[in-house]
Design an enzyme around this catalytic site. Structure first.
Site, PDB file in Angstrom:
ATOM      1  N   LYS A  13       0.898  -0.993   0.030  1.00  0.00           N
ATOM      2  CA  LYS A  13       0.170   0.413  -0.152  1.00  0.00           C
ATOM      3  C   LYS A  13       0.656   1.645   0.190  1.00  0.00           C
ATOM      4  CE  LYS A  13      -2.189  -1.068   4.106  1.00  0.00           C
ATOM      5  NZ  LYS A  13      -1.513  -2.264   4.865  1.00  0.00           N
ATOM      6  N   ARG A  87      -9.303   0.965   8.815  1.00  0.00           N
ATOM      7  CA  ARG A  87      -9.321  -0.087   9.267  1.00  0.00           C
ATOM      8  C   ARG A  87      -9.813  -1.188   9.960  1.00  0.00           C
ATOM      9  NH1 ARG A  87      -3.317   0.203   8.955  1.00  0.00           N
ATOM     10  NH2 ARG A  87      -2.024  -1.244   9.394  1.00  0.00           N
ATOM     11  N   ARG A 126      12.452  -5.642   4.484  1.00  0.00           N
ATOM     12  CA  ARG A 126      11.424  -4.643   5.004  1.00  0.00           C
ATOM     13  C   ARG A 126      12.550  -3.622   5.355  1.00  0.00           C
ATOM     14  NH1 ARG A 126       5.345  -2.527   4.319  1.00  0.00           N
ATOM     15  NH2 ARG A 126       5.917  -2.526   6.476  1.00  0.00           N
ATOM     16  N   ARG A 160      11.116  -0.973  11.088  1.00  0.00           N
ATOM     17  CA  ARG A 160       9.852  -1.236  11.838  1.00  0.00           C
ATOM     18  C   ARG A 160      10.050  -2.069  13.199  1.00  0.00           C
ATOM     19  NH1 ARG A 160       4.547   0.010   8.402  1.00  0.00           N
ATOM     20  NH2 ARG A 160       4.412  -1.467   9.925  1.00  0.00           N
ATOM     21  N   ARG A 171      -0.726  -8.439  13.575  1.00  0.00           N
ATOM     22  CA  ARG A 171      -1.078  -7.846  12.509  1.00  0.00           C
ATOM     23  C   ARG A 171      -2.114  -8.858  11.706  1.00  0.00           C
ATOM     24  NH1 ARG A 171       4.358  -5.804  10.920  1.00  0.00           N
ATOM     25  NH2 ARG A 171       3.536  -4.071   9.094  1.00  0.00           N
TER      26      ARG A 171
HETATM   27  P1  AMP Z   1       1.050   0.233   9.069  1.00  0.00           P
HETATM   28  O1  AMP Z   1       2.119   1.616   8.535  1.00  0.00           O
HETATM   29  O2  AMP Z   1      -0.275   1.111   8.085  1.00  0.00           O
HETATM   30  O3  AMP Z   1       1.353  -0.862   8.392  1.00  0.00           O
HETATM   31  O4  AMP Z   1       0.343   0.625  10.471  1.00  0.00           O
HETATM   32  C1  AMP Z   1       1.498   0.066  11.706  1.00  0.00           C
HETATM   33  C2  AMP Z   1       0.673   0.194  12.948  1.00  0.00           C
HETATM   34  O5  AMP Z   1      -0.250   1.471  12.686  1.00  0.00           O
HETATM   35  C3  AMP Z   1      -0.880  -0.910  12.961  1.00  0.00           C
HETATM   36  O6  AMP Z   1      -0.456  -2.433  13.188  1.00  0.00           O
HETATM   37  C4  AMP Z   1      -1.993  -0.326  13.478  1.00  0.00           C
HETATM   38  O7  AMP Z   1      -0.754  -0.965  14.907  1.00  0.00           O
HETATM   39  C5  AMP Z   1      -1.353   1.262  13.878  1.00  0.00           C
HETATM   40  N1  AMP Z   1      -2.576   1.693  12.997  1.00  0.00           N
HETATM   41  C6  AMP Z   1      -1.768   2.591  11.246  1.00  0.00           C
HETATM   42  N2  AMP Z   1      -3.548   2.235  10.739  1.00  0.00           N
HETATM   43  C7  AMP Z   1      -4.617   1.919  11.820  1.00  0.00           C
HETATM   44  C8  AMP Z   1      -6.128   2.771  11.369  1.00  0.00           C
HETATM   45  N3  AMP Z   1      -6.078   2.984  10.488  1.00  0.00           N
HETATM   46  N4  AMP Z   1      -6.296   1.922  13.017  1.00  0.00           N
HETATM   47  C9  AMP Z   1      -5.561   1.041  13.318  1.00  0.00           C
HETATM   48  N5  AMP Z   1      -4.369   1.177  13.246  1.00  0.00           N
HETATM   49  C10 AMP Z   1      -4.260   1.670  13.002  1.00  0.00           C
END
Ligand code: AMP
Length: 215
Positions: A13, A87, A126, A160, A171
């Protein structure tokens, strides 16, 4: 145009969002990036969110909807790409209401389809450039010159905290339990377009471009 990129962690994404910023002039809104920024800037919210994120769980709807609400206050001419948001069904409803308040709507949802086995290897290799955020992978997309970013020449890289096997398992669970119902939600609204997220980066972006050009 307001676009949502939907898909499990590691589906690509963020990579595709960056390509769309360049090619279509859209503004990327990544709640994951916003939360990581809050964590780095040492706010109380950032600190609390970091614990939840490191476990691979979802941060509360209230926090992420608040983050998005702030960004929507500054409208962006060409529109937004929502990357990693919504989400949950509650977030999807909240996004619809927020956009409506600004006389806008979601124009398309791109579901990036990938299988779980590919996600594990994608995520575990990554890393990103600490300076410009360019995304790399140990095996599939290393830097041309070891230790130097191809894009900006930076020499510091970040992995990360939640890109590890345990957090990834959680996740994925969160994705299937709480996020995947959005596939049906947006399908019912006639907004869903599936693309094969397993191909080369260029092939995936070409497929997305084909969808967007038909809108
Ligand atoms: P991402 O970088 O999109 O993979 O997000 C990393 C982490 O941030 C996720 O595993 C969640 O813990 C938190 N997170 C990001 N976006 C959301 C969202 N829309 N709702 C809830 N938690 C989020």
């Amino acid at each position: 145009m307001n676009l949502i990129l939907l898909g499990p962690p590691g589906a690509g994404k963020g990579t595709q969002a960056k390509i769309l910023v360049e090619s279509r002039g859209l503004a990327q809104l990544s709640t994951g990036d916003m939360l990581r920024e809050a964590k780095t800037s040492g706010t109380e919210m950032g600190h609390r969110a970091a614990e939840v994120m490191n476990r691979g769980q979802l941060v509360s709807d209230e926090i992420v909807v608040g983050l998005i609400e702030e960004k929507l206050e500054a409208p962006h001419g060409a529109g937004f790409i929502f990357d990693g948001f919504p989400r949950t069904l509650a977030q999807a409803d909240a996004l619809g209401a927020l956009l409506d308040r600004h006389g806008q709507e979601v124009d398309a949802v791109i579901e990036m389809r990938v299988d779980d086995a590919a996600l594990v290897s994608r995520i575990s290799g990554r890393f990103t450039c600490a300076t410009c955020g360019a995304v790399y992978h140990d095996e599939t997309k290393p830097t041309a010159k070891p230790g130097v970013c191809d894009v900006c020449g930076g020499t510091e890289f970040i992995r990360r905290a939640d890109d590890n096997a345990d957090a990834l398992k959680q996740r994925l669970l969160e994705y299937y339990k709480k996020t995947s119902p959005l596939v049906g939600y947006y399908h019912a609204k006639g907004l869903l377009h599936g693309v094969d997220g397993l191909g080369e980066i260029g092939a995936v972006s070409a497929e997305i471009a084909k969808v967007l050009d038909k809108l």
